[in-house]
Motif scaffolding. Sequence first.
Motif, PDB file in Angstrom:
ATOM      1  N   MET A 220      79.843  86.794 -37.657  1.00  0.00           N
ATOM      2  CA  MET A 220      79.055  87.620 -36.609  1.00  0.00           C
ATOM      3  C   MET A 220      79.335  87.280 -35.186  1.00  0.00           C
ATOM      4  N   SER A 221      79.826  85.848 -35.319  1.00  0.00           N
ATOM      5  CA  SER A 221      80.068  85.068 -33.933  1.00  0.00           C
ATOM      6  C   SER A 221      80.936  85.832 -33.584  1.00  0.00           C
ATOM      7  N   LYS A 222      82.227  85.571 -34.165  1.00  0.00           N
ATOM      8  CA  LYS A 222      83.849  85.857 -34.365  1.00  0.00           C
ATOM      9  C   LYS A 222      83.606  87.155 -33.829  1.00  0.00           C
ATOM     10  N   LYS A 317      67.339  90.496 -37.225  1.00  0.00           N
ATOM     11  CA  LYS A 317      66.937  89.415 -37.156  1.00  0.00           C
ATOM     12  C   LYS A 317      67.849  88.497 -35.742  1.00  0.00           C
ATOM     13  N   VAL A 318      66.737  87.336 -35.432  1.00  0.00           N
ATOM     14  CA  VAL A 318      67.875  86.457 -34.117  1.00  0.00           C
ATOM     15  C   VAL A 318      68.399  85.429 -34.608  1.00  0.00           C
ATOM     16  N   LEU A 319      69.650  85.622 -34.665  1.00  0.00           N
ATOM     17  CA  LEU A 319      70.637  84.688 -34.489  1.00  0.00           C
ATOM     18  C   LEU A 319      70.759  83.470 -33.256  1.00  0.00           C
ATOM     19  N   LEU A 333      70.600  91.385 -34.408  1.00  0.00           N
ATOM     20  CA  LEU A 333      70.832  92.216 -35.374  1.00  0.00           C
ATOM     21  C   LEU A 333      69.672  93.517 -34.992  1.00  0.00           C
ATOM     22  N   MET A 334      70.229  94.353 -35.099  1.00  0.00           N
ATOM     23  CA  MET A 334      69.221  95.906 -34.616  1.00  0.00           C
ATOM     24  C   MET A 334      69.391  96.562 -35.112  1.00  0.00           C
ATOM     25  N   PHE A 335      68.280  97.578 -34.979  1.00  0.00           N
ATOM     26  CA  PHE A 335      68.818  98.909 -36.018  1.00  0.00           C
ATOM     27  C   PHE A 335      67.835  99.562 -34.550  1.00  0.00           C
ATOM     28  N   GLU A 336      69.060 101.368 -34.695  1.00  0.00           N
ATOM     29  CA  GLU A 336      68.788 101.975 -33.655  1.00  0.00           C
ATOM     30  C   GLU A 336      68.550 103.489 -34.237  1.00  0.00           C
ATOM     31  N   PHE A 350      72.148 103.527 -35.892  1.00  0.00           N
ATOM     32  CA  PHE A 350      73.538 103.025 -35.917  1.00  0.00           C
ATOM     33  C   PHE A 350      72.594 101.017 -36.606  1.00  0.00           C
ATOM     34  N   GLN A 351      73.846 100.224 -37.226  1.00  0.00           N
ATOM     35  CA  GLN A 351      73.177  98.836 -36.980  1.00  0.00           C
ATOM     36  C   GLN A 351      73.674  98.214 -36.767  1.00  0.00           C
ATOM     37  N   PHE A 352      73.753  97.232 -35.334  1.00  0.00           N
ATOM     38  CA  PHE A 352      74.415  96.365 -34.315  1.00  0.00           C
ATOM     39  C   PHE A 352      74.348  94.837 -34.114  1.00  0.00           C
TER      40      PHE A 352
END
Length: 707
Positions: A220-222, A317-319, A333-336, A350-352
């Motif tokens: 995810m970071s990359k 999720k909060v990274l 990580l979010m959903f909208e 979207f999951q982004f």
Amino acid sequence: MDSSIANVGGSGDEGSHNFNRGRRTSYKRLSSAQTSRLERFFRDCPHPDEPQRLQLASEVALEPKQIKFWFQNKRTQMKNQHERADNTALRVENDRIHSENLIMREALKNMLCPSCGGPPCQEGEHDHVIQKMQLENAQLKEEHEKVSNLLARLMEKQMSPPGLQQTYIPIIGSSSHAPGGSSLNQEYSGNVSHDQNLNMQIMDGDHNSFGSEGIEKALMSKVVVAAMEELVRLLRIDEPFWIKSSTQDGKLILQHENYEKMFPNNNHFKGPNVRVEATKDSGIVSINSIQLVDMFLDADKWVNLFPTIITKAEILKVLEIGMVGNRSGALQLMFEQMHVLSPLVQPRDFQFLRYCQQIEEGVWVIADVSFDSYRQKKSFFHSWRHPSGCMIQELPNGCSMITWVEHVEVDDKIQTHQLYKDLIGTGIAFGAERWIMELQRICERFSCFYVERIPNHDCDGVINTVEGRRSVMNFSHRMIKNFCESLTMSGNLDFPHFDLENSGVRVSIRKNINPGQPKGMIIAVATTIWLPLHYMKVFEFFTDDRRRLQWDVLCCGNHANKIAQISNGIHPSNCISIFRPFIPKENNALILQESFTNPMGSYIVYAPTDVATMNSAINGENTSMLSVLPSGFVISADGEPNATLGAFNSSDIGKLGGSLLTVAFQILVSSPDGINMPDMDSVAAVNTLLTSTVLKVKDALNCNNMG
């Protein structure tokens, strides 16, 4: 109780002093009548003043000093009684707590550890066991990090295109804000987001081999670092990436050939229905940059910022929470769910990943990029967001300059309805310009919300306090959100929605048990029609109070009296109104309405309510639990190239270009006790309300000869 003044001794120095002072006075035992009178007077006034003592002395045939000493001794006696009673109660409570403590101590001795099933540690061994576990945990974390880094480097070598390392040009200010530390950019100079095959290859492989949460976080970071790199370039550079359109009033559109040369990218979706939408726009909004960054990173505030675009949002999720004060480095990580507010258009999910970085003093970038976890065996989303987002630049006057890029790929398996092909194909429906204009509108609303006094142009006599004004605005804002959510016609439905005889009318049925809406079975019905009129002409028709009776069934064919108005924007029709319809034999009905417009579209949303509910809002009370069930209209241009989107002047309204009108109603058809699905008669009745309203609108606008 001893009624003798001489024999009721005082407590402490006060009683002795009073007794000595009254030694020369002749005392006698009081009669029952005298005692009763003194007792009654004491209950009403335990501290009589001098005139009261003189009057009481004459009534009971005693000297004023005797009265004074009696009251002093009586007060002391009552105080002692209360203290004894309190001590007794405290002693009983102390005994009870002591007994419970002993029982709990015995229970703890026989208690087993829920994790290992063994006995608990002894008091002397507890600190030693904790220290030992901490050392073991630190060793395991260190080993886990070593393995994660090793696997991450291995995947990078195997999957990163080798030519990308030569094209890397660092333009992000400080790599120390990147998630995972400054070494992240140093070790990874390729652009993962441009080669989404990296994400997909892991998903297609043996995901059990890489089933570590640490591996996924590293990936995810990359992905977000590469997405930030791409987005900053797209935001800061126009040509050669962006060119002005010759058919859309000079709007910026993406030059795909030049873009793909710099950012090689394989499409996420395959097939004939794949479509790419890429737009860029900028504008100034009246809100502080830090406040705006905070709202972007809060799911609830994010929905409140864009109620007409975002119908649902959730932080999965909060990274990384980011740096204190500026949130730089925040990653989540979010959903909208996005919607164009018509039942004829499918919402986009979207999951982004959302990544915030302060790239220089007073400048933030919020980068969004879709991300499928490799623990998901299949992606259920038909929309994919390539690096998108905005740059927020702080201005000296408390405003912010926003530059927005929206770049998405859509697998349009369900073909877009003919009415919306132009609106969506030109990027108007979901493009950057819509985000900017909606943000400007909601910031105007915030400015009106925080005024310190009620403006003179608001109606007086009904809403008289700033607190009441804000409460009504909150109530209306929740009404808007409820209306926009209802137009998705899907999700959280207890019963399937269906099409009425392919007429373009969509119906959904749900059983509501949530607060803030009437409890029971609710039918939502909506449709969209095309009108050969400019959208502002249609909007002016609905906001003309004199013509309300031509379309509003709540008016029963009579005029409605506007009793209050709250301005919430620069445009005079951007306002909240309270109407009292003239209904014979009914004095309790009111209508709450909010209307607003910008070049992207116009809205008229209203809901029936009663006097008690509206008074609660006007009095400044919390409106979050007040019931509201809105209906309304959404008006937008039809997307034709010759349509004048930005026309607010009457001279421009006559130009070519039609409009799309969405009509939606929500009706409560049963009480909370209703357990059966409403029959077709109820559905037919609601459908009749919709179709009759559409016919009335067409007739009033002289469009009744349309099919």
